[in-house]
Design an enzyme around this catalytic site. Structure first.
Site, PDB file in Angstrom:
ATOM      1  N   GLU A 122       0.823  -1.219   0.000  1.00  0.00           N
ATOM      2  CA  GLU A 122       0.000   0.000   0.000  1.00  0.00           C
ATOM      3  C   GLU A 122       0.855   1.266   0.000  1.00  0.00           C
ATOM      4  O   GLU A 122       0.354   2.355   0.288  1.00  0.00           O
ATOM      5  CB  GLU A 122      -0.952   0.027   1.202  1.00  0.00           C
ATOM      6  N   HIS A 145      -2.986   2.291   8.468  1.00  0.00           N
ATOM      7  CA  HIS A 145      -4.105   1.514   7.921  1.00  0.00           C
ATOM      8  C   HIS A 145      -4.284   0.255   8.754  1.00  0.00           C
ATOM      9  O   HIS A 145      -3.305  -0.406   9.101  1.00  0.00           O
ATOM     10  CB  HIS A 145      -3.822   1.141   6.466  1.00  0.00           C
ATOM     11  N   HIS A 147      -7.502  -3.037   9.873  1.00  0.00           N
ATOM     12  CA  HIS A 147      -8.780  -3.674   9.573  1.00  0.00           C
ATOM     13  C   HIS A 147      -9.673  -3.617  10.816  1.00  0.00           C
ATOM     14  O   HIS A 147      -9.971  -4.648  11.434  1.00  0.00           O
ATOM     15  CB  HIS A 147      -8.552  -5.110   9.100  1.00  0.00           C
ATOM     16  N   GLU A 175     -17.263  12.009  22.507  1.00  0.00           N
ATOM     17  CA  GLU A 175     -15.942  12.534  22.127  1.00  0.00           C
ATOM     18  C   GLU A 175     -15.742  12.634  20.605  1.00  0.00           C
ATOM     19  O   GLU A 175     -14.871  13.364  20.146  1.00  0.00           O
ATOM     20  CB  GLU A 175     -14.839  11.640  22.715  1.00  0.00           C
ATOM     21  N   HIS A 216     -13.198  -3.427   3.878  1.00  0.00           N
ATOM     22  CA  HIS A 216     -11.745  -3.650   3.960  1.00  0.00           C
ATOM     23  C   HIS A 216     -11.153  -3.080   5.251  1.00  0.00           C
ATOM     24  O   HIS A 216     -10.603  -3.817   6.056  1.00  0.00           O
ATOM     25  CB  HIS A 216     -11.068  -3.044   2.718  1.00  0.00           C
TER      26      HIS A 216
HETATM   27 ZN   LIG Z   1      -5.789  -3.701   4.393  1.00  0.00          ZN
END
Ligand SMILES: [Zn+2]
Length: 278
Positions: A122, A145, A147, A175, A216
């Site tokens: 990525e 990133h 999941h 919050e 994702h």
């Molecule tokens: Zn991912």
């Protein structure tokens, strides 16, 4: 007499420790199974030099997009196909310190990625996001990133309109509006690891620090590792509350728009326009 420059072991570098702690914490949350998730952390040269000879390039890896806006910049990045679970016991195989080449078409490995490893698949999305965030916030440094389970679940059950998705998260924990007043960006489903998903994410990152990849995971941006991790944690906590609220039969009452507005005023944040009906 020649001066012998002694360097500290990179294992003691604060940026490496932060990467180890964060990947370990993300794994503990259950948001980075197998090789899921990736982090890139922009480093200042003065932070790297006490630990590394930056004139020694181990390998140069080509990239098929233009990252010249980041030429000469240093990052510590998680590795492609590597497991967050294993970072702590073997940082040199699972992480790497890289520098973007002068023409922006490759990156140089200065440390790590041992045994032929390379940066996360990525990387295009990460570097495009860094470029966009730096253009709107000079203190920006981290792209993360993972999941996050309940946010992924919500991408199946909730309408994927940014304003409505954001409003639901704001309502689930007081919050949230204070932590991400600009809301959440949502892109369409796109094949991961491509320039296309990187460009779509980076476009959103001009206005938000959280971008949902439906079915994702989530991307977060911030000035520090703690802040970025905290941002994702806060959104995921709200999504978890939403999951439980739905399981308990749905809302009977909520935080009203007037109350959300009062919250924004008290904490001096500006809610994204078009969400509160005031
Ligand atoms: Zn991912």
């Amino acid at each position: 007499m020649a001066m012998i420059l002694t360097r500290n072991s990179i294992e003691t570098a604060p940026f490496l420790q932060e990467m180890i702690e964060t990947t370990t914490n993300l794994y503990r949350h259950g948001w980075d199974e197998r090789n899921g998730g990736n982090i890139s952390y922009l480093l200042n040269q003065y932070e790297v030099i006490p630990y590394l000879d930056v004139t020694k390039v181990i390998r140069t890896i080509p990239m098929n997009f233009d990252a010249s806006a980041l030429a000469g910049k240093y990052f510590i990045v998680t590795g492609s196909g590597k497991y967050f679970k294993n970072v702590k016991q073997d940082p040199a195989s699972n992480l790497g310190v890289i520098r973007i080449s002068e023409d922006g078409r490759s990156y140089e490995i200065l440390w790590g990625f041992e045994n032929g490893g390379v940066a996360t698949s990525e990387l295009p999305t990460h570097l495009m996001n860094h470029m966009t965030r730096l253009s709107v916030d000079k203190n920006h440094r981290v792209i993360m990133h993972c999941h996050a389970t309940n946010l992924i679940a919500m991408s199946f059950t909730h309408i994927l309109k940014e304003e409505e998705f954001t409003k639901t998260l704001w309502e689930m924990c007081t919050e949230c509006l204070v932590v991400f007043p600009e809301g959440v960006g949502i892109i369409p489903w796109i094949v991961p690891g491509t320039n296309e998903i990187g460009e779509a994410t980076a476009e959103k990152m001009e206005h938000v620090r959280l971008v949902l990849w439906p079915h994702h995971g989530i991307f977060g941006a911030g000035n520090t590792m703690d802040e970025t991790f905290g941002l994702i944690e806060t959104a995921e906590k709200a999504a978890e509350v939403y999951t439980i609220v739905c399981a308990q039969g749905g809302k009977k009452q909520t935080i009203s728009d007037e109350q959300l507005q009062a919250l924004a005023e008290a904490f001096k944040v500006v809610p994204r326009p078009g969400i509160l009906n005031i």
